[in-house]
Design a protein around this motif. Structure first.
Motif, PDB file in Angstrom:
ATOM      1  N   PHE A  80     -32.564 -28.846  26.791  1.00 44.69           N
ATOM      2  CA  PHE A  80     -32.398 -29.280  28.174  1.00 44.69           C
ATOM      3  C   PHE A  80     -33.478 -30.286  28.561  1.00 44.69           C
ATOM      4  N   LEU A  81     -34.695 -30.039  28.110  1.00 47.39           N
ATOM      5  CA  LEU A  81     -35.773 -30.991  28.376  1.00 47.39           C
ATOM      6  C   LEU A  81     -35.489 -32.331  27.685  1.00 47.39           C
ATOM      7  N   ALA A  82     -34.947 -32.279  26.463  1.00 44.41           N
ATOM      8  CA  ALA A  82     -34.569 -33.512  25.759  1.00 44.41           C
ATOM      9  C   ALA A  82     -33.509 -34.273  26.544  1.00 44.41           C
ATOM     10  N   VAL A  83     -32.543 -33.564  27.115  1.00 42.20           N
ATOM     11  CA  VAL A  83     -31.505 -34.200  27.937  1.00 42.20           C
ATOM     12  C   VAL A  83     -32.138 -34.897  29.139  1.00 42.20           C
ATOM     13  N   ILE A  84     -33.012 -34.207  29.833  1.00 41.56           N
ATOM     14  CA  ILE A  84     -33.626 -34.769  31.041  1.00 41.56           C
ATOM     15  C   ILE A  84     -34.450 -36.010  30.709  1.00 41.56           C
ATOM     16  N   ILE A  85     -35.301 -35.907  29.706  1.00 43.25           N
ATOM     17  CA  ILE A  85     -36.174 -37.037  29.367  1.00 43.25           C
ATOM     18  C   ILE A  85     -35.357 -38.214  28.830  1.00 43.25           C
ATOM     19  N   SER A  86     -34.478 -37.955  27.865  1.00 42.42           N
ATOM     20  CA  SER A  86     -33.738 -39.066  27.252  1.00 42.42           C
ATOM     21  C   SER A  86     -32.785 -39.725  28.237  1.00 42.42           C
ATOM     22  N   SER A  87     -32.111 -38.944  29.060  1.00 42.67           N
ATOM     23  CA  SER A  87     -31.165 -39.553  30.001  1.00 42.67           C
ATOM     24  C   SER A  87     -31.896 -40.337  31.083  1.00 42.67           C
TER      25      SER A  87
END
Length: 194
Positions: A80-87
């Protein structure tokens, strides 16, 4: 009896500023509607649309069957953190004109949803769970190299991704740091149960 009740609230913001910002939003809205019409005619239900949705869904199905179930919560937190940062970074890059996407799965989101919401988080979670005792720095480098020099060129070749003011080498430290942060989050020890 059917009188319209209108409440007029005068903002304290400078009226000229409100007017100018409103003009920018009107132009943006007009451009978004023009793009939506184009997308509807040239992308919706075409091969790139189906491929984009396949890329968005299939990694999660594979992950659902192959992840380490005892670590599901911590892996999903890292993902979820990867989704937030990358998006967020992707959205920012598109909006300031560093790159753009064609074949979008969702026309109202300028960043590439299959990459930010599927490939990046699922690859991050898999790499965190595989050989958990191996070097986080080595895994981060492998993740960064794979994403920047295999994933991004593949999307360039497909024509989904167009670079304007960006170089693939710039992506490496970003992916590296992203993985390090997500790995660190996945190692958080949770306290007592509620």
């Amino acid at each position: 009896m059917n009188e319209e009740v209108r409440i007029i609230i005068e903002p304290i913001q400078d009226p000229e500023k409100i007017k100018k910002v409103g003009e920018y939003y009107r132009i943006n809205s007009e451009n978004s509607m023009n793009y939506f019409r184009y997308w509807n005619e040239h992308t919706l239900f075409h091969w790139d649309f189906w491929l984009s949705w396949g890329i968005a869904i299939v990694p999660w199905i594979i992950w659902a069957y192959c992840h380490k179930q005892q670590s599901r919560g911590r892996l999903l937190l890292a993902g979820f953190l990867a989704v937030i940062i990358s998006s967020w970074l992707d959205f920012y890059g598109v909006n300031i004109g560093l790159w753009y996407y064609t074949g979008l799965a969702i026309p109202t989101i300028p960043s590439y949803v299959p990459w930010d919401f599927s490939l990046i988080p699922v690859l991050t979670m898999f790499m965190i769970q595989i050989k958990p005792q191996s070097s986080v720095w080595g895994k981060a480098f492998l993740f960064a190299f794979t994403s920047a020099f295999l994933g991004e060129p593949l999307f360039l070749w497909l024509g989904f991704y167009r670079l304007l003011h960006w170089n693939l080498f710039f992506s490496v430290p970003i992916y590296f740091i992203l993985f390090i942060i997500c790995h660190k989050i996945s190692r958080i020890k949770f306290g007592d149960q509620l």
